[in-house]
Design a protein around this motif. Structure first.
Motif, PDB file in Angstrom:
ATOM      1  N   ALA A 104       0.840  -1.194   0.000  1.00  0.00           N
ATOM      2  CA  ALA A 104       0.000   0.000   0.000  1.00  0.00           C
ATOM      3  C   ALA A 104       0.878   1.248   0.000  1.00  0.00           C
ATOM      4  CB  ALA A 104      -0.921   0.003   1.225  1.00  0.00           C
ATOM      5  N   SER A 105       0.780   2.016  -1.058  1.00  0.00           N
ATOM      6  CA  SER A 105       1.500   3.293  -1.203  1.00  0.00           C
ATOM      7  C   SER A 105       3.023   3.158  -1.140  1.00  0.00           C
ATOM      8  CB  SER A 105       1.017   4.284  -0.135  1.00  0.00           C
ATOM      9  OG  SER A 105      -0.368   4.490  -0.211  1.00  0.00           O
ATOM     10  N   PRO A 106       3.609   2.338  -2.015  1.00  0.00           N
ATOM     11  CA  PRO A 106       5.072   2.229  -2.072  1.00  0.00           C
ATOM     12  C   PRO A 106       5.664   3.277  -3.018  1.00  0.00           C
ATOM     13  CG  PRO A 106       4.123   0.597  -3.523  1.00  0.00           C
ATOM     14  CD  PRO A 106       2.965   1.377  -2.937  1.00  0.00           C
ATOM     15  N   TRP A 107       6.413   4.210  -2.479  1.00  0.00           N
ATOM     16  CA  TRP A 107       7.050   5.254  -3.293  1.00  0.00           C
ATOM     17  C   TRP A 107       8.403   4.729  -3.778  1.00  0.00           C
ATOM     18  CZ3 TRP A 107      10.197   9.790  -1.010  1.00  0.00           C
ATOM     19  CH2 TRP A 107      10.573  10.687  -2.020  1.00  0.00           C
ATOM     20  N   VAL A 108       8.418   4.120  -4.947  1.00  0.00           N
ATOM     21  CA  VAL A 108       9.634   3.469  -5.440  1.00  0.00           C
ATOM     22  C   VAL A 108      10.129   4.044  -6.763  1.00  0.00           C
ATOM     23  CG1 VAL A 108       9.238   1.311  -4.194  1.00  0.00           C
ATOM     24  CG2 VAL A 108       8.278   1.608  -6.501  1.00  0.00           C
ATOM     25  N   CYS A 109       9.355   4.951  -7.371  1.00  0.00           N
ATOM     26  CA  CYS A 109       9.817   5.687  -8.555  1.00  0.00           C
ATOM     27  C   CYS A 109       9.986   7.138  -8.117  1.00  0.00           C
ATOM     28  CB  CYS A 109       8.804   5.587  -9.697  1.00  0.00           C
ATOM     29  SG  CYS A 109       8.587   3.924 -10.361  1.00  0.00           S
ATOM     30  N   LYS A 110      11.217   7.543  -7.913  1.00  0.00           N
ATOM     31  CA  LYS A 110      11.463   8.853  -7.307  1.00  0.00           C
ATOM     32  C   LYS A 110      12.602   9.563  -8.016  1.00  0.00           C
ATOM     33  CE  LYS A 110      11.898   6.408  -3.656  1.00  0.00           C
ATOM     34  NZ  LYS A 110      12.021   5.930  -2.255  1.00  0.00           N
ATOM     35  N   THR A 111      12.560  10.871  -8.000  1.00  0.00           N
ATOM     36  CA  THR A 111      13.637  11.667  -8.569  1.00  0.00           C
ATOM     37  C   THR A 111      14.517  12.210  -7.444  1.00  0.00           C
ATOM     38  OG1 THR A 111      12.339  13.713  -8.475  1.00  0.00           O
ATOM     39  CG2 THR A 111      12.148  12.362 -10.475  1.00  0.00           C
ATOM     40  N   GLU A 112      15.740  12.515  -7.781  1.00  0.00           N
ATOM     41  CA  GLU A 112      16.664  13.072  -6.790  1.00  0.00           C
ATOM     42  C   GLU A 112      16.127  14.390  -6.243  1.00  0.00           C
ATOM     43  OE1 GLU A 112      21.348  14.583  -6.497  1.00  0.00           O
ATOM     44  OE2 GLU A 112      20.639  13.451  -8.249  1.00  0.00           O
ATOM     45  N   LYS A 113      15.498  15.177  -7.106  1.00  0.00           N
ATOM     46  CA  LYS A 113      14.946  16.458  -6.689  1.00  0.00           C
ATOM     47  C   LYS A 113      13.861  16.270  -5.629  1.00  0.00           C
ATOM     48  CE  LYS A 113      12.558  20.552  -8.505  1.00  0.00           C
ATOM     49  NZ  LYS A 113      12.028  21.211  -9.748  1.00  0.00           N
ATOM     50  N   THR A 114      12.983  15.298  -5.840  1.00  0.00           N
ATOM     51  CA  THR A 114      11.895  15.058  -4.895  1.00  0.00           C
ATOM     52  C   THR A 114      12.424  14.513  -3.575  1.00  0.00           C
ATOM     53  OG1 THR A 114      10.466  14.535  -6.774  1.00  0.00           O
ATOM     54  CG2 THR A 114       9.654  13.952  -4.593  1.00  0.00           C
ATOM     55  N   VAL A 115      13.403  13.629  -3.633  1.00  0.00           N
ATOM     56  CA  VAL A 115      14.008  13.082  -2.407  1.00  0.00           C
ATOM     57  C   VAL A 115      14.629  14.208  -1.589  1.00  0.00           C
ATOM     58  CG1 VAL A 115      15.853  11.619  -1.496  1.00  0.00           C
ATOM     59  CG2 VAL A 115      14.390  10.771  -3.341  1.00  0.00           C
ATOM     60  N   LYS A 116      15.334  15.112  -2.246  1.00  0.00           N
ATOM     61  CA  LYS A 116      15.946  16.243  -1.534  1.00  0.00           C
ATOM     62  C   LYS A 116      14.876  17.132  -0.913  1.00  0.00           C
ATOM     63  CE  LYS A 116      20.309  16.658  -4.095  1.00  0.00           C
ATOM     64  NZ  LYS A 116      21.129  17.527  -4.988  1.00  0.00           N
ATOM     65  N   PHE A 117      13.806  17.374  -1.670  1.00  0.00           N
ATOM     66  CA  PHE A 117      12.735  18.238  -1.163  1.00  0.00           C
ATOM     67  C   PHE A 117      12.106  17.654   0.097  1.00  0.00           C
ATOM     68  CE2 PHE A 117       8.146  19.019  -0.942  1.00  0.00           C
ATOM     69  CZ  PHE A 117       8.147  20.393  -0.752  1.00  0.00           C
ATOM     70  N   TYR A 118      11.739  16.380   0.049  1.00  0.00           N
ATOM     71  CA  TYR A 118      11.073  15.773   1.200  1.00  0.00           C
ATOM     72  C   TYR A 118      12.039  15.565   2.366  1.00  0.00           C
ATOM     73  CZ  TYR A 118       6.652  15.052  -1.184  1.00  0.00           C
ATOM     74  OH  TYR A 118       5.449  15.261  -1.822  1.00  0.00           O
ATOM     75  N   SER A 119      13.302  15.371   2.076  1.00  0.00           N
ATOM     76  CA  SER A 119      14.295  15.253   3.149  1.00  0.00           C
ATOM     77  C   SER A 119      14.403  16.566   3.919  1.00  0.00           C
ATOM     78  CB  SER A 119      15.655  14.868   2.576  1.00  0.00           C
ATOM     79  OG  SER A 119      15.613  13.594   1.961  1.00  0.00           O
TER      80      SER A 119
END
Length: 242
Positions: A104-119
């Motif tokens: 349920a809701s696996p975030w496995v396709c991600k961009t480096e930009k989005t990872v940095k933003f959420y971090s």
């Protein structure tokens, strides 16, 4: 790795992998313990494992140690959010131990930009995880009873900022698991239609690359599938694992 158990070990076993920091993500599924032996590991970085640094490989190893200690031929997996992400390496490396899986809701396709933003966002909002009023409000929305709510407050007070950030940075990227396309076990992957576009893309992509992976996008849901409508989700679990 510490874990909780609900129901008899003589029943089919479901390993339920919770969301980031929220050990009782599946509290509304505990009622299924009359049908299943439910095992809830406290993933590293949260719950009674708050002092342990979250790293995906070490966490997977801890989960697999629990699975093997149960001495079952096979178990099934249910994961939410980061817990759902961790199912990817488990089924890729230890498919022989797994019968079926719901993600349920696996975030496995991600961009480096989005990872940095959420971090950065997670690091910024970390102080709010220590405010008891907000913790209790969230916990009540999930459906915790008083004992579980008090535990949740305790767990969040102990949670470290580096672990909340690690749940983002150490998450699973499907591009590093090309072997997922060859996984043969039945899988069901879910997302809410109101979730982030990368979440929707993740779920659809898993279905595209593996024919054994059924995809469902639930209308009117956000990042809340296990607890928004537990009756519906519980029926899905019972039907999928029957």
């Amino acid at each position: 790795m510490y874990y909780e158990e609900y129901g008899s070990r003589n029943l089919p076993t479901l390993i339920m992998l919770h969301g980031a920091g929220l050990v009782h993500s599946f509290v509304k599924q505990y009622t299924l313990s009359d049908r299943f032996h439910i095992v809830v590991p406290h993933l590293y970085g949260g719950g009674r494992e708050s002092d342990t640094l979250f790293r995906s490989d070490e966490t997977v190893n801890g989960i697999v140690e629990i699975i093997r200690s149960l001495s079952k031929d096979k178990v099934s997996l249910v994961g939410f959010s980061i817990g759902a992400q961790l199912i990817i390496p488990i089924v890729c490396r230890y498919e022989q131990l797994i019968d079926k899986a719901i993600l349920a809701s696996p975030w496995v396709c991600k961009t480096e930009k989005t990872v940095k933003f959420y971090s950065r966002l997670t690091a910024y909002t970390y102080p709010f995880t220590k405010i008891k009023f907000l913790i209790k409000l969230q916990s009540k929305l999930v459906g915790l009873n008083k004992t579980q709510l008090d535990e949740c407050v305790e767990y969040y007070q102990k949670m470290k900022k580096e672990n909340l950030v690690a749940y983002i940075k150490e998450g699973i990227d499907i591009s590093t698991y090309p072997e997922f396309t060859d996984v043969k076990i039945p899988m069901l992957v879910l997302a809410g239609e109101k979730e982030d576009c990368e979440m929707i893309n993740s779920v659809n992509y898993l279905g595209e690359i593996n024919p054994n992976c059924k995809v469902e996008i639930w209308e009117k849901y956000r990042h809340d599938i296990p607890f928004k409508n537990p009756k519906k989700f519980n029926m899905v679990i019972v039907d999928f694992f029957k």
